[in-house]
Design an enzyme around this catalytic site. Sequence first.
Site, mmCIF file in Angstrom:
data_model
loop_
_atom_site.group_PDB
_atom_site.id
_atom_site.type_symbol
_atom_site.label_atom_id
_atom_site.label_comp_id
_atom_site.label_asym_id
_atom_site.label_seq_id
_atom_site.Cartn_x
_atom_site.Cartn_y
_atom_site.Cartn_z
ATOM 1 N N VAL A 166 -17.625 -44.946 -61.466
ATOM 2 C CA VAL A 166 -17.228 -43.293 -61.119
ATOM 3 C C VAL A 166 -17.956 -42.592 -62.283
ATOM 4 O O VAL A 166 -18.157 -41.333 -62.174
ATOM 5 C CB VAL A 166 -15.650 -43.159 -61.621
ATOM 6 N N ASN A 206 -8.308 -42.436 -59.672
ATOM 7 C CA ASN A 206 -7.595 -43.418 -60.401
ATOM 8 C C ASN A 206 -8.309 -44.234 -61.471
ATOM 9 O O ASN A 206 -7.617 -44.653 -62.268
ATOM 10 C CB ASN A 206 -6.790 -44.049 -59.317
ATOM 11 N N TYR A 222 -8.450 -42.299 -75.569
ATOM 12 C CA TYR A 222 -7.757 -42.554 -74.446
ATOM 13 C C TYR A 222 -7.155 -41.152 -74.062
ATOM 14 O O TYR A 222 -7.081 -40.508 -73.024
ATOM 15 C CB TYR A 222 -6.800 -43.722 -74.171
ATOM 16 N N ALA A 267 -7.375 -38.247 -75.404
ATOM 17 C CA ALA A 267 -8.559 -37.270 -75.247
ATOM 18 C C ALA A 267 -9.011 -37.075 -73.712
ATOM 19 O O ALA A 267 -9.124 -36.217 -72.997
ATOM 20 C CB ALA A 267 -9.367 -37.234 -76.417
ATOM 21 N N SER A 268 -9.386 -38.446 -73.441
ATOM 22 C CA SER A 268 -9.876 -38.617 -72.036
ATOM 23 C C SER A 268 -8.901 -38.206 -70.897
ATOM 24 O O SER A 268 -9.357 -37.340 -69.933
ATOM 25 C CB SER A 268 -10.394 -39.846 -71.882
ATOM 26 N N LYS A 269 -7.792 -38.538 -70.893
ATOM 27 C CA LYS A 269 -6.715 -38.186 -70.147
ATOM 28 C C LYS A 269 -6.209 -36.590 -70.241
ATOM 29 O O LYS A 269 -5.739 -36.019 -69.187
ATOM 30 C CB LYS A 269 -5.459 -39.071 -70.314
ATOM 31 N N ILE A 305 3.096 -48.542 -67.216
ATOM 32 C CA ILE A 305 3.125 -49.314 -65.923
ATOM 33 C C ILE A 305 2.786 -50.628 -66.061
ATOM 34 O O ILE A 305 1.836 -50.988 -66.652
ATOM 35 C CB ILE A 305 2.283 -48.550 -64.839
HETATM 36 N N1 LIG Z 1 -0.768 -49.021 -66.522
HETATM 37 C C1 LIG Z 1 -0.473 -47.995 -67.115
HETATM 38 O O1 LIG Z 1 0.589 -47.990 -68.156
HETATM 39 C C2 LIG Z 1 -1.049 -46.419 -67.071
HETATM 40 C C3 LIG Z 1 -0.420 -45.457 -67.723
HETATM 41 C C4 LIG Z 1 -0.843 -44.249 -67.532
HETATM 42 C C5 LIG Z 1 -2.164 -43.918 -66.697
HETATM 43 N N2 LIG Z 1 -2.813 -45.071 -66.379
HETATM 44 C C6 LIG Z 1 -3.833 -44.987 -65.491
HETATM 45 O O2 LIG Z 1 -3.769 -45.316 -64.292
HETATM 46 C C7 LIG Z 1 -5.176 -45.599 -63.743
HETATM 47 C C8 LIG Z 1 -5.066 -47.204 -63.009
HETATM 48 O O3 LIG Z 1 -4.852 -47.763 -64.087
HETATM 49 P P1 LIG Z 1 -3.999 -49.523 -63.917
HETATM 50 O O4 LIG Z 1 -3.112 -49.790 -65.021
HETATM 51 O O5 LIG Z 1 -4.120 -49.762 -62.454
HETATM 52 O O6 LIG Z 1 -5.402 -50.487 -64.471
HETATM 53 P P2 LIG Z 1 -6.173 -51.573 -63.897
HETATM 54 O O7 LIG Z 1 -7.291 -51.865 -65.054
HETATM 55 O O8 LIG Z 1 -5.464 -52.538 -63.443
HETATM 56 O O9 LIG Z 1 -6.970 -50.923 -62.810
HETATM 57 C C9 LIG Z 1 -8.162 -50.098 -63.250
HETATM 58 C C10 LIG Z 1 -9.492 -50.040 -62.059
HETATM 59 O O10 LIG Z 1 -10.443 -49.078 -62.402
HETATM 60 C C11 LIG Z 1 -11.344 -49.979 -62.026
HETATM 61 N N3 LIG Z 1 -12.722 -49.121 -62.794
HETATM 62 C C12 LIG Z 1 -12.884 -49.434 -64.531
HETATM 63 N N4 LIG Z 1 -13.843 -48.877 -64.803
HETATM 64 C C13 LIG Z 1 -14.436 -48.269 -63.393
HETATM 65 C C14 LIG Z 1 -15.597 -47.621 -63.212
HETATM 66 N N5 LIG Z 1 -16.624 -47.226 -64.381
HETATM 67 N N6 LIG Z 1 -16.013 -47.281 -62.001
HETATM 68 C C15 LIG Z 1 -15.059 -47.564 -61.054
HETATM 69 N N7 LIG Z 1 -14.028 -48.337 -61.224
HETATM 70 C C16 LIG Z 1 -13.530 -48.555 -62.184
HETATM 71 C C17 LIG Z 1 -11.222 -51.302 -62.588
HETATM 72 O O11 LIG Z 1 -12.163 -52.286 -62.142
HETATM 73 C C18 LIG Z 1 -9.802 -51.644 -62.043
HETATM 74 O O12 LIG Z 1 -9.893 -51.988 -60.640
HETATM 75 C C19 LIG Z 1 -6.030 -45.559 -64.902
HETATM 76 O O13 LIG Z 1 -6.625 -44.290 -65.015
HETATM 77 C C20 LIG Z 1 -5.079 -45.623 -66.091
HETATM 78 O O14 LIG Z 1 -5.646 -44.994 -67.164
HETATM 79 C C21 LIG Z 1 -2.121 -46.487 -66.496
#
Ligand SMILES: NC(=O)c1ccc[n+]([C@@H]2O[C@H](COP(=O)([O-])OP(=O)(O)OC[C@H]3O[C@@H](n4cnc5c(N)ncnc54)[C@H](O)[C@@H]3O)[C@@H](O)[C@H]2O)c1
Length: 255
Positions: free
Chosen positions: A70, A96, A160, A162-164, A193
């Site tokens: 991405v 995502n 993290y 800051a990025s969000k 999650i």
């Molecule tokens: N799990 C949590 O507690 C939580 C909480 C708040 C926000 N989030 C956000 O939700 C989103 C999904 O997180 P998740 O928990 O499912 O994590 P995860 O690690 O299970 O999934 C993240 C996915 O993003 C892909 N990815 C990583 N870098 C990438 C890149 N440069 N280009 C394309 N794909 C890439 C990974 O391969 C993976 O499939 C993220 O943005 C995360 O920051 C997660």
Amino acid sequence: MNYSNLEVQEMGKLNGKIAIITGGASGIGESLTHLFVEEGATVIAADINEEALQKISTKSDRIVGMKLDVSKEENWQELVQQVENEFGRIDILINNAGVTSEKPIEQVDYADWEFLLKINGFGTMLGIKYVAPTMVKNNQGSIVNVSSVTAQVGMGLNSYTASKGSVRAISKAAATQYGRNGIRVNAVFPGVIETPMTEKLESSVEALQQINALTPLGRLGKPEEVGKAILFLASDDASYISGAELAIDGGYSAM
Ligand SMILES: NC(=O)c1ccc[n+]([C@@H]2O[C@H](COP(=O)([O-])OP(=O)(O)OC[C@H]3O[C@@H](n4cnc5c(N)ncnc54)[C@H](O)[C@@H]3O)[C@@H](O)[C@H]2O)c1
């Protein structure tokens, strides 16, 4: 019995829609890919993890796995071109994909900062930059950006956070820029999650207990609980909702 009516009743919320889900092969994205397919969409699961992509692509004819980093402009250009050639349009974009880091501020260096901002922040911006023009051509589209509770309340995690925060800001900016083109842009703010991303955190019993103690619902969230909220915002059920911020955190940010 009128069978054509029966068919109409069974239609999903995203019947015939073309959706791109970044990070669509793991965690929240994987759950979302399956939910969108169940609701009738064709999903382009765009992810950097080729192995996970191959696995998810075998699960349905309506899941198309495409490799995407991405944070790379040329990757987005190629992906959007390919989807346009194959499907003629893009109805939904879910930004995502994301990465995390738990370093305290005194340990953060420029490389850490750049890594998080490049993927979470710039990656989201690029998704909008390359997909929105296709949506503008059709005068309709729905974009949902996955931010985090850490962009709304203090929870550590620094770079993290800051990025969000940048994901939160770009969502508002894009909602105002593209509204007149029939494009809605919303953001979701998940709490903790249960996904591969938080496995590390979950291994720390103390950290987990602390988060549970501060969460009114007293438990962590599940990927499908985030997925259902994203489905609502992505679908026509949310036809007058744009620029909204939806917390999916068991009440954490209300504390
Ligand atoms: N799990 C949590 O507690 C939580 C909480 C708040 C926000 N989030 C956000 O939700 C989103 C999904 O997180 P998740 O928990 O499912 O994590 P995860 O690690 O299970 O999934 C993240 C996915 O993003 C892909 N990815 C990583 N870098 C990438 C890149 N440069 N280009 C394309 N794909 C890439 C990974 O391969 C993976 O499939 C993220 O943005 C995360 O920051 C997660």
